[in-house]
Enzyme design. Structure first.
Site, mmCIF file in Angstrom:
data_model
loop_
_atom_site.group_PDB
_atom_site.id
_atom_site.type_symbol
_atom_site.label_atom_id
_atom_site.label_comp_id
_atom_site.label_asym_id
_atom_site.label_seq_id
_atom_site.Cartn_x
_atom_site.Cartn_y
_atom_site.Cartn_z
ATOM 1 N N LEU A 36 -84.923 105.153 6.674
ATOM 2 C CA LEU A 36 -85.270 104.019 5.810
ATOM 3 C C LEU A 36 -84.951 102.743 6.579
ATOM 4 O O LEU A 36 -83.824 102.566 7.064
ATOM 5 C CB LEU A 36 -84.488 104.061 4.496
ATOM 6 C CG LEU A 36 -84.895 103.018 3.437
ATOM 7 C CD1 LEU A 36 -84.632 103.537 2.023
ATOM 8 C CD2 LEU A 36 -84.173 101.675 3.625
ATOM 9 N N GLY A 61 -86.777 95.288 5.895
ATOM 10 C CA GLY A 61 -87.415 94.155 6.578
ATOM 11 C C GLY A 61 -88.557 94.553 7.483
ATOM 12 O O GLY A 61 -88.621 94.127 8.651
ATOM 13 N N CYS A 62 -89.495 95.341 6.964
ATOM 14 C CA CYS A 62 -90.572 95.891 7.800
ATOM 15 C C CYS A 62 -91.873 95.101 7.753
ATOM 16 O O CYS A 62 -92.894 95.575 8.263
ATOM 17 C CB CYS A 62 -90.860 97.335 7.394
ATOM 18 S SG CYS A 62 -89.535 98.483 7.822
ATOM 19 N N SER A 105 -92.684 92.432 9.311
ATOM 20 C CA SER A 105 -93.057 91.831 10.591
ATOM 21 C C SER A 105 -91.957 92.105 11.607
ATOM 22 O O SER A 105 -90.927 92.715 11.294
ATOM 23 C CB SER A 105 -93.254 90.304 10.442
ATOM 24 O OG SER A 105 -92.021 89.681 10.071
ATOM 25 N N GLY A 106 -92.189 91.646 12.838
ATOM 26 C CA GLY A 106 -91.154 91.646 13.856
ATOM 27 C C GLY A 106 -90.521 92.988 14.142
ATOM 28 O O GLY A 106 -91.180 94.021 14.249
ATOM 29 N N SER A 163 -77.534 90.346 16.459
ATOM 30 C CA SER A 163 -78.173 89.368 17.338
ATOM 31 C C SER A 163 -77.327 89.184 18.582
ATOM 32 O O SER A 163 -76.097 89.343 18.538
ATOM 33 C CB SER A 163 -78.307 88.022 16.610
ATOM 34 O OG SER A 163 -78.658 86.984 17.504
ATOM 35 N N TYR A 168 -76.125 81.102 10.986
ATOM 36 C CA TYR A 168 -76.788 82.375 11.278
ATOM 37 C C TYR A 168 -75.865 83.277 12.097
ATOM 38 O O TYR A 168 -75.696 84.461 11.786
ATOM 39 C CB TYR A 168 -78.084 82.107 12.041
ATOM 40 C CG TYR A 168 -78.756 83.347 12.579
ATOM 41 C CD1 TYR A 168 -79.536 84.145 11.746
ATOM 42 C CD2 TYR A 168 -78.607 83.724 13.911
ATOM 43 C CE1 TYR A 168 -80.148 85.295 12.236
ATOM 44 C CE2 TYR A 168 -79.215 84.866 14.406
ATOM 45 C CZ TYR A 168 -79.985 85.646 13.564
ATOM 46 O OH TYR A 168 -80.581 86.783 14.044
#
Length: 249
Positions: free
Chosen positions: A5, A8-9, A11-12, A127, A140
């Site tokens: 699962l 956030g699918c 895009s990107g 990140s 962020y």
């Protein structure tokens, strides 16, 4: 057949990761706030579901429809560029709601089924800003750094149940439209006082050649989901790999 699962699918990184796992023969539950099934292969191994990671009812509904899963990839996130001085605290909270608390909420919701089965993997996407400080992304970076500490601690906690917890750390990826996707949220966050500095920073970014591609993140997520060595960190992209090596050195 294993099931992953991914949040956030739309895009990107998330979209490319869903495609990659599907291509490897996995059953994929691709989630996004507003489903776009046309973005992904239309077959029995692909299930596209609505999911807002900031809403407990949405999480519960998605997990009920997904069925048992083997791997959770927490990829959903919001970007933010701007001077921290000019960033409303309401915006900071919005970033943390998705990037930090959304990841934690999804993880907490999935743990019981993995613990009962005595197996599973949780992959949290952060990140390279956690590897080396960057200007104009303070809020962020804070939201992603919180997940780095959360993941490292949770990895010890869940190891006793044979559940692995991993970190994928993407570098700078200009093709993901990080800034464009949050344009309204970022409007006015580069004030006149910060404009000259911001312009120098953006000019420097435009010359960067070692960058991260969506495929780099998908491949790193795949390695993390299948690696049984106990490794925690998976930098994704040439720039992130270089930063990670510098951190170790």
């Amino acid at each position: 057949m294993k099931t992953v699962l991914i949040t956030g699918c739309s895009s990107g990184y998330g979209l490319e990761t869903a495609r990659h796992f599907h291509a490897q023969g996995w059953r994929v539950v691709a989630t996004m706030r507003t489903p776009h099934a046309d973005l992904l292969p239309d077959d029995s191994r692909m299930l596209v579901l609505p999911l807002d990671v900031t809403r407990p009812d949405s999480i519960a509904a998605a997990l009920e429809r997904s069925g048992p899963i083997d791997v959770l990839i927490n990829n959903a996130g919001l970007g933010l560029f701007g001077a921290f001085e000019a960033t409303p605290m309401a915006t900071v909270r919005e970033i943390f709601d998705t990037n930090t608390f959304g990841t934690m909420a999804m993880t907490q919701a999935v743990i019981p089924q993995l613990r009962a089965r005595g197996a599973g993997v949780i992959v949290n996407v952060t990140s390279s800003a956690t590897l080396a400080p960057m200007p104009l992304v303070a809020a962020y970076t804070a939201s992603k750094t919180a997940i780095e500490g959360f993941t490292a601690s949770l990895a010890h906690e869940l190891a006793t149940f044979d559940i692995a917890v991993k970190l994928v750390e993407p570098g700078y990826a200009p093709t993901t439209h990080f800034a464009a996707n949050g344009e309204a949220r970022m409007r006015g966050l580069i004030t006149e006082a910060y404009a000259p500095f911001a312009q120098r920073f953006f000019d420097a970014l435009s010359t960067v050649q070692a960058v991260t591609r969506e495929q780099d993140v998908a491949e790193a997520a795949w390695r993390a989901a299948n690696d049984t060595t106990g490794r925690l960190h998976y930098p994704a992209g040439a720039d992130a790999v270089a930063l990670a090596a510098r951190r170790v050195a």
